[in-house]
Scaffold this motif. Structure first.
Motif, PDB file in Angstrom:
ATOM      1  N   CYS A  91     -82.881 -37.193   6.227  1.00  0.00           N
ATOM      2  CA  CYS A  91     -83.252 -38.564   6.566  1.00  0.00           C
ATOM      3  C   CYS A  91     -83.621 -39.381   5.322  1.00  0.00           C
ATOM      4  CB  CYS A  91     -84.414 -38.536   7.549  1.00  0.00           C
ATOM      5  SG  CYS A  91     -84.919 -40.143   8.124  1.00  0.00           S
ATOM      6  N   VAL A  92     -84.519 -38.860   4.508  1.00  0.00           N
ATOM      7  CA  VAL A  92     -84.958 -39.594   3.312  1.00  0.00           C
ATOM      8  C   VAL A  92     -83.830 -39.637   2.281  1.00  0.00           C
ATOM      9  CG1 VAL A  92     -86.657 -39.662   1.447  1.00  0.00           C
ATOM     10  CG2 VAL A  92     -87.388 -39.110   3.756  1.00  0.00           C
ATOM     11  N   GLY A  93     -83.087 -38.554   2.171  1.00  0.00           N
ATOM     12  CA  GLY A  93     -81.939 -38.558   1.248  1.00  0.00           C
ATOM     13  C   GLY A  93     -80.917 -39.609   1.620  1.00  0.00           C
ATOM     14  N   LEU A  94     -80.644 -39.755   2.908  1.00  0.00           N
ATOM     15  CA  LEU A  94     -79.718 -40.782   3.375  1.00  0.00           C
ATOM     16  C   LEU A  94     -80.233 -42.180   3.038  1.00  0.00           C
ATOM     17  CD1 LEU A  94     -77.169 -41.505   5.055  1.00  0.00           C
ATOM     18  CD2 LEU A  94     -78.641 -41.475   7.071  1.00  0.00           C
ATOM     19  N   ALA A  95     -81.518 -42.411   3.240  1.00  0.00           N
ATOM     20  CA  ALA A  95     -82.091 -43.729   2.950  1.00  0.00           C
ATOM     21  C   ALA A  95     -82.071 -44.033   1.447  1.00  0.00           C
ATOM     22  CB  ALA A  95     -83.528 -43.800   3.478  1.00  0.00           C
TER      23      ALA A  95
ATOM     24  N   LEU B  47     -80.041 -42.714  -0.865  1.00  0.00           N
ATOM     25  CA  LEU B  47     -78.642 -42.924  -1.285  1.00  0.00           C
ATOM     26  C   LEU B  47     -78.121 -44.281  -0.834  1.00  0.00           C
ATOM     27  CD1 LEU B  47     -77.052 -39.410  -0.674  1.00  0.00           C
ATOM     28  CD2 LEU B  47     -77.478 -40.539  -2.863  1.00  0.00           C
ATOM     29  N   GLY B  48     -78.500 -44.697   0.358  1.00  0.00           N
ATOM     30  CA  GLY B  48     -78.095 -46.017   0.837  1.00  0.00           C
ATOM     31  C   GLY B  48     -78.652 -47.128  -0.026  1.00  0.00           C
ATOM     32  N   HIS B  49     -79.887 -47.010  -0.444  1.00  0.00           N
ATOM     33  CA  HIS B  49     -80.487 -48.037  -1.297  1.00  0.00           C
ATOM     34  C   HIS B  49     -79.904 -48.007  -2.700  1.00  0.00           C
ATOM     35  CE1 HIS B  49     -83.541 -50.171   1.057  1.00  0.00           C
ATOM     36  NE2 HIS B  49     -83.374 -49.141   1.849  1.00  0.00           N
ATOM     37  N   ARG B  50     -79.614 -46.834  -3.195  1.00  0.00           N
ATOM     38  CA  ARG B  50     -78.964 -46.746  -4.516  1.00  0.00           C
ATOM     39  C   ARG B  50     -77.578 -47.369  -4.460  1.00  0.00           C
ATOM     40  NH1 ARG B  50     -81.252 -44.253  -8.682  1.00  0.00           N
ATOM     41  NH2 ARG B  50     -82.867 -42.722  -8.293  1.00  0.00           N
ATOM     42  N   ALA B  51     -76.836 -47.096  -3.384  1.00  0.00           N
ATOM     43  CA  ALA B  51     -75.485 -47.651  -3.253  1.00  0.00           C
ATOM     44  C   ALA B  51     -75.524 -49.165  -3.073  1.00  0.00           C
ATOM     45  CB  ALA B  51     -74.771 -47.002  -2.074  1.00  0.00           C
TER      46      ALA B  51
ATOM     47  N   SER C 166     -80.328 -49.263  -7.929  1.00  0.00           N
ATOM     48  CA  SER C 166     -81.588 -48.599  -8.286  1.00  0.00           C
ATOM     49  C   SER C 166     -82.245 -48.125  -7.009  1.00  0.00           C
ATOM     50  CB  SER C 166     -82.519 -49.559  -9.039  1.00  0.00           C
ATOM     51  OG  SER C 166     -82.930 -50.595  -8.174  1.00  0.00           O
ATOM     52  N   GLY C 167     -82.918 -47.022  -7.108  1.00  0.00           N
ATOM     53  CA  GLY C 167     -83.558 -46.461  -5.927  1.00  0.00           C
ATOM     54  C   GLY C 167     -84.933 -47.057  -5.693  1.00  0.00           C
ATOM     55  N   PRO C 168     -85.562 -46.678  -4.614  1.00  0.00           N
ATOM     56  CA  PRO C 168     -86.915 -47.152  -4.325  1.00  0.00           C
ATOM     57  C   PRO C 168     -87.926 -46.514  -5.280  1.00  0.00           C
ATOM     58  CG  PRO C 168     -86.198 -45.573  -2.685  1.00  0.00           C
ATOM     59  CD  PRO C 168     -85.027 -45.826  -3.571  1.00  0.00           C
TER      60      PRO C 168
ATOM     61  N   THR D  22     -73.660 -46.783  10.897  1.00  0.00           N
ATOM     62  CA  THR D  22     -72.583 -45.801  10.792  1.00  0.00           C
ATOM     63  C   THR D  22     -73.075 -44.513  10.143  1.00  0.00           C
ATOM     64  OG1 THR D  22     -70.977 -47.587  10.624  1.00  0.00           O
ATOM     65  CG2 THR D  22     -70.252 -45.405   9.919  1.00  0.00           C
ATOM     66  N   ALA D  23     -73.753 -44.643   9.011  1.00  0.00           N
ATOM     67  CA  ALA D  23     -74.270 -43.455   8.324  1.00  0.00           C
ATOM     68  C   ALA D  23     -75.281 -42.711   9.202  1.00  0.00           C
ATOM     69  CB  ALA D  23     -74.906 -43.852   7.001  1.00  0.00           C
ATOM     70  N   THR D  24     -76.113 -43.452   9.915  1.00  0.00           N
ATOM     71  CA  THR D  24     -77.116 -42.829  10.778  1.00  0.00           C
ATOM     72  C   THR D  24     -76.470 -42.102  11.947  1.00  0.00           C
ATOM     73  OG1 THR D  24     -78.751 -44.485  10.146  1.00  0.00           O
ATOM     74  CG2 THR D  24     -79.170 -43.276  12.173  1.00  0.00           C
ATOM     75  N   LEU D  25     -75.469 -42.714  12.568  1.00  0.00           N
ATOM     76  CA  LEU D  25     -74.800 -42.063  13.700  1.00  0.00           C
ATOM     77  C   LEU D  25     -74.068 -40.794  13.272  1.00  0.00           C
ATOM     78  CD1 LEU D  25     -73.431 -45.133  15.673  1.00  0.00           C
ATOM     79  CD2 LEU D  25     -75.320 -43.624  16.311  1.00  0.00           C
ATOM     80  N   ILE D  26     -73.375 -40.850  12.145  1.00  0.00           N
ATOM     81  CA  ILE D  26     -72.654 -39.667  11.657  1.00  0.00           C
ATOM     82  C   ILE D  26     -73.643 -38.557  11.286  1.00  0.00           C
ATOM     83  CG2 ILE D  26     -71.225 -38.779   9.770  1.00  0.00           C
ATOM     84  CD1 ILE D  26     -69.784 -41.523   9.832  1.00  0.00           C
ATOM     85  N   THR D  27     -74.684 -38.917  10.563  1.00  0.00           N
ATOM     86  CA  THR D  27     -75.679 -37.921  10.150  1.00  0.00           C
ATOM     87  C   THR D  27     -76.455 -37.396  11.352  1.00  0.00           C
ATOM     88  OG1 THR D  27     -75.873 -39.105   8.065  1.00  0.00           O
ATOM     89  CG2 THR D  27     -77.578 -37.501   8.553  1.00  0.00           C
TER      90      THR D  27
END
Length: 191
Positions: free
Chosen positions: A19-23, A25-29, A33-35, A111-116
């Motif tokens: 969950c946190v990794g997905l968030a 990576l989404g913010h980096r993409a 820069s990450g949080p 989309t990322a949340t549903l797949i994950t």
């Protein structure tokens, strides 16, 4: 079947990492820069606490995806407030960003949340299936061992998902009284 604390912790840590990794990576993409690190630590702590509370038993795919979606919304807000990339999850038009960019971020998150979430739900289902099989085999082997040792296996609980068959005399009379037998002599062959 209920999960004890060690299993709850393992499942919660796996959910938190995904969950946190997905968030992150989404913010980096989204912004390069990450949080802030304090936001990631706070997000991990919050998600693992919520996951431990929810991990008491097997969860359906709908519940897993719903929990992941709720956690993603909270993490997005937290990471946005920490000065990381992205703005709070909304469809407002910001400076230099049209409605399409905000909508695109929402669609990407969903989309990322549903797949994950589907992936996590499949893992959840597989884990509980394996635990039920291992538990059933362990009970069978223990009952065989007790039978070899001369102990009464009637004191063991039945395997998960199966109720013990107890036929009392009154239950047997009731079942027989309401049983209809339609068997008779064979009919003559039609010529």
């Amino acid at each position: 079947m209920r999960a004890r604390l060690p299993l709850r912790l393992v499942r919660s840590i796996a959910f938190t990492v995904v969950c946190v990794g997905l968030a992150v990576l989404g913010h980096r993409a989204a912004g390069g820069s990450g949080p802030a690190s304090w936001a990631v630590v706070a997000g991990c702590a919050g998600v693992v606490l919520a996951a431990v509370l929810a991990a008491g038993r097997e969860r359906s795919p709908r519940t897993v995806i719903g929990l992941l979606l709720a956690a993603q919304v909270v993490l997005h807000q937290l990471f946005g407030a920490s000065g990381g990339a992205g703005s709070p999850l909304s469809l407002h038009i910001s400076h230099g960003q049209g409605l399409g960019a905000g909508l695109g971020m929402v669609i990407a998150h969903l989309t990322a949340t549903l797949i994950t979430g589907w992936w996590l739900a499949q893992g959840e289902s597989l884990l509980w299936s394996v635990l039920r099989r291992v538990g059933t085999r362990a009970v069978r082997r223990l009952s065989r061992l007790l039978a070899l040792l001369g102990a009464d296996a009637a004191h063991l609980p039945p395997p998960a998902g199966r109720a013990p068959l107890r036929l009392t005399p009154s239950r047997a009379r009731h079942d027989l009284r309401h049983t209809v037998s339609r068997r008779g002599p064979p009919l003559p062959a039609a010529s």
